[in-house]
Scaffold this motif. Sequence first.
Motif, PDB file in Angstrom:
ATOM      1  N   PRO A  21      31.629 -25.832  45.055  1.00 13.78           N
ATOM      2  CA  PRO A  21      30.309 -25.187  45.970  1.00 13.78           C
ATOM      3  C   PRO A  21      29.523 -25.265  44.745  1.00 13.78           C
ATOM      4  O   PRO A  21      29.522 -24.245  44.032  1.00 13.78           O
ATOM      5  CB  PRO A  21      31.051 -24.669  46.388  1.00 13.78           C
ATOM      6  N   LEU A  22      28.559 -25.794  45.318  1.00 12.40           N
ATOM      7  CA  LEU A  22      27.438 -25.839  43.850  1.00 12.40           C
ATOM      8  C   LEU A  22      26.957 -24.666  44.061  1.00 12.40           C
ATOM      9  O   LEU A  22      25.975 -23.847  42.540  1.00 12.40           O
ATOM     10  CB  LEU A  22      26.423 -26.679  43.986  1.00 12.40           C
ATOM     11  N   ASP A  23      26.227 -23.379  45.093  1.00 14.35           N
ATOM     12  CA  ASP A  23      26.227 -22.364  44.949  1.00 14.35           C
ATOM     13  C   ASP A  23      26.700 -21.047  44.051  1.00 14.35           C
ATOM     14  O   ASP A  23      26.521 -19.918  44.257  1.00 14.35           O
ATOM     15  CB  ASP A  23      25.360 -21.872  46.724  1.00 14.35           C
ATOM     16  N   GLN A  24      28.035 -21.430  43.888  1.00 11.80           N
ATOM     17  CA  GLN A  24      29.039 -20.355  43.051  1.00 11.80           C
ATOM     18  C   GLN A  24      29.493 -21.101  41.652  1.00 11.80           C
ATOM     19  O   GLN A  24      29.559 -22.055  41.520  1.00 11.80           O
ATOM     20  CB  GLN A  24      30.467 -20.706  44.016  1.00 11.80           C
ATOM     21  N   THR A  25      27.838 -21.325  40.650  1.00 11.73           N
ATOM     22  CA  THR A  25      27.828 -21.719  39.598  1.00 11.73           C
ATOM     23  C   THR A  25      28.926 -21.609  38.529  1.00 11.73           C
ATOM     24  O   THR A  25      28.843 -22.402  38.009  1.00 11.73           O
ATOM     25  CB  THR A  25      26.098 -21.707  39.658  1.00 11.73           C
ATOM     26  N   ALA A  26      29.650 -20.102  38.725  1.00 14.22           N
ATOM     27  CA  ALA A  26      29.878 -19.663  37.802  1.00 14.22           C
ATOM     28  C   ALA A  26      31.498 -20.691  38.364  1.00 14.22           C
ATOM     29  O   ALA A  26      32.525 -20.377  36.419  1.00 14.22           O
ATOM     30  CB  ALA A  26      30.758 -17.980  38.006  1.00 14.22           C
ATOM     31  N   ILE A  27      31.868 -21.355  38.977  1.00 17.12           N
ATOM     32  CA  ILE A  27      32.963 -21.998  39.014  1.00 17.12           C
ATOM     33  C   ILE A  27      32.887 -23.541  39.019  1.00 17.12           C
ATOM     34  O   ILE A  27      33.480 -23.681  38.892  1.00 17.12           O
ATOM     35  CB  ILE A  27      34.187 -21.788  40.100  1.00 17.12           C
ATOM     36  N   ILE A  28      31.879 -24.240  38.876  1.00 20.96           N
ATOM     37  CA  ILE A  28      31.298 -25.021  39.112  1.00 20.96           C
ATOM     38  C   ILE A  28      32.064 -26.252  37.666  1.00 20.96           C
ATOM     39  O   ILE A  28      32.623 -27.461  37.879  1.00 20.96           O
ATOM     40  CB  ILE A  28      29.886 -25.818  38.880  1.00 20.96           C
ATOM     41  N   GLN A  29      31.924 -25.450  36.225  1.00 24.25           N
ATOM     42  CA  GLN A  29      32.840 -26.423  35.175  1.00 24.25           C
ATOM     43  C   GLN A  29      34.308 -26.391  35.593  1.00 24.25           C
ATOM     44  O   GLN A  29      34.805 -27.550  35.011  1.00 24.25           O
ATOM     45  CB  GLN A  29      32.619 -25.336  33.500  1.00 24.25           C
ATOM     46  N   ASP A  30      35.113 -24.821  35.993  1.00 33.13           N
ATOM     47  CA  ASP A  30      36.429 -25.083  35.322  1.00 33.13           C
ATOM     48  C   ASP A  30      36.155 -26.617  37.044  1.00 33.13           C
ATOM     49  O   ASP A  30      38.081 -27.471  36.975  1.00 33.13           O
ATOM     50  CB  ASP A  30      37.221 -24.278  36.714  1.00 33.13           C
ATOM     51  N   ILE A  31      35.736 -26.089  38.344  1.00 29.07           N
ATOM     52  CA  ILE A  31      36.206 -27.577  39.439  1.00 29.07           C
ATOM     53  C   ILE A  31      36.042 -28.391  38.667  1.00 29.07           C
ATOM     54  O   ILE A  31      37.039 -29.733  38.886  1.00 29.07           O
ATOM     55  CB  ILE A  31      35.730 -27.203  40.736  1.00 29.07           C
ATOM     56  N   LEU A  32      35.179 -28.692  38.190  1.00 25.67           N
ATOM     57  CA  LEU A  32      34.676 -30.459  37.120  1.00 25.67           C
ATOM     58  C   LEU A  32      36.117 -30.715  36.303  1.00 25.67           C
ATOM     59  O   LEU A  32      36.423 -31.472  36.125  1.00 25.67           O
ATOM     60  CB  LEU A  32      33.843 -30.677  36.136  1.00 25.67           C
ATOM     61  N   GLY A  33      36.275 -30.108  35.210  1.00 26.04           N
ATOM     62  CA  GLY A  33      37.149 -29.635  34.762  1.00 26.04           C
ATOM     63  C   GLY A  33      38.817 -30.929  34.651  1.00 26.04           C
ATOM     64  O   GLY A  33      39.831 -30.845  34.810  1.00 26.04           O
ATOM     65  N   GLU A  67      22.259 -27.189  35.755  1.00 28.13           N
ATOM     66  CA  GLU A  67      22.262 -26.988  34.889  1.00 28.13           C
ATOM     67  C   GLU A  67      23.823 -26.926  34.439  1.00 28.13           C
ATOM     68  O   GLU A  67      24.542 -27.497  33.279  1.00 28.13           O
ATOM     69  CB  GLU A  67      21.746 -25.380  34.391  1.00 28.13           C
ATOM     70  N   GLU A  68      25.055 -25.892  35.249  1.00 25.00           N
ATOM     71  CA  GLU A  68      26.330 -26.145  34.282  1.00 25.00           C
ATOM     72  C   GLU A  68      27.067 -27.985  34.823  1.00 25.00           C
ATOM     73  O   GLU A  68      28.360 -27.796  33.829  1.00 25.00           O
ATOM     74  CB  GLU A  68      26.997 -25.460  35.723  1.00 25.00           C
ATOM     75  N   ILE A  69      26.653 -28.732  35.238  1.00 24.81           N
ATOM     76  CA  ILE A  69      27.113 -29.688  35.414  1.00 24.81           C
ATOM     77  C   ILE A  69      26.283 -30.604  33.798  1.00 24.81           C
ATOM     78  O   ILE A  69      27.441 -31.289  32.992  1.00 24.81           O
ATOM     79  CB  ILE A  69      26.674 -30.479  36.632  1.00 24.81           C
ATOM     80  N   ALA A  70      25.381 -30.289  33.984  1.00 28.54           N
ATOM     81  CA  ALA A  70      24.990 -31.016  32.220  1.00 28.54           C
ATOM     82  C   ALA A  70      25.113 -30.784  31.729  1.00 28.54           C
ATOM     83  O   ALA A  70      26.214 -31.353  30.236  1.00 28.54           O
ATOM     84  CB  ALA A  70      23.160 -30.749  31.728  1.00 28.54           C
ATOM     85  N   LEU A  79      29.927 -30.525  27.168  1.00 26.41           N
ATOM     86  CA  LEU A  79      30.824 -30.442  26.113  1.00 26.41           C
ATOM     87  C   LEU A  79      32.450 -31.786  26.493  1.00 26.41           C
ATOM     88  O   LEU A  79      33.706 -31.507  25.395  1.00 26.41           O
ATOM     89  CB  LEU A  79      31.594 -29.224  27.023  1.00 26.41           C
ATOM     90  N   ASN A  80      32.227 -32.341  27.172  1.00 22.35           N
ATOM     91  CA  ASN A  80      33.114 -33.093  27.150  1.00 22.35           C
ATOM     92  C   ASN A  80      33.197 -34.339  27.247  1.00 22.35           C
ATOM     93  O   ASN A  80      34.253 -35.465  27.794  1.00 22.35           O
ATOM     94  CB  ASN A  80      34.085 -33.193  28.940  1.00 22.35           C
TER      95      ASN A  80
END
Length: 284
Positions: free
Chosen positions: A37-49, A84-87, A92-93
Amino acid sequence: MRILITGSNGQLGSELQDILKDNTNYECYFLNRKQLPLDQTAIIQDILGTYQPNVIIHTAAYTAVDKAEAEQELANKINYLATEEIAQYCRLNETKLLAISTDYVFDGNSSVALREDATVDPLNVYGLTKWKGEQAILKWYPEAIIIRTSWVYSTYGTNFVKTMLRLMSEQEGISVINDQIGSPTYAYDLAQIIVYIIDSGKWIAGIYHYSNEGQISWYDFAVAIRDIQRLNCQIDAISTSAYPTAAKRPAYSLLDKSKIKNTFGIEISDWRSSLERMLIKLKS
């Protein structure tokens, strides 16, 4: 290699699924808007991880151009802040990032095909938020590949081609704008190019332009759809001023594809031949 594709239910995401789903060279994860859910920016990096991808193909976006004028905050969150969160995650990874942008970053005042270094000046909220997304990528992960594209259509989703087919079957006559110039992009062709770039191992960062070859108006596009399908519908050419919309569109957004062709050694299909292939596929 693990590849994560955002926007898996969109036109380009769906075409990528068709191409990659049986590819044994890659472990692919196709994420839709519920899974990421791209509208929930706070959890994007955790999901990708949780997927630990080696490559992210970021096709997801807020693309309702007119609606974006009234939903500026949501469009900005999805197209800019989520990107920005994805970038940041990729930086970082050490994850490669290939992201899709749009011809709508331009103001439409050019008279020649637009190169990647042409002046950016969006006319609408959608274009502005996509440009801000580009800037976020260049800031946080300049090693990324960004592909700007235009007038995307596919057998999947809602798009100009499918809308024209529906209207032409329902009405004896329609009106289509003839003073906005560009070139369509068959999403399947773009998906093939993306996979080719990844397969090649030739990762050369930067902004690239991609659409099918040729220069047409929306009116020309509609006439070609009618003629290829042998439909009986009168199509009248009208100006942009005769069809007001909430968001302004660039009058001229033809993309110069020289850079992507020369860098990756690719050939690009003419818009009409790609349209013919899509219409055949649509019938099957």
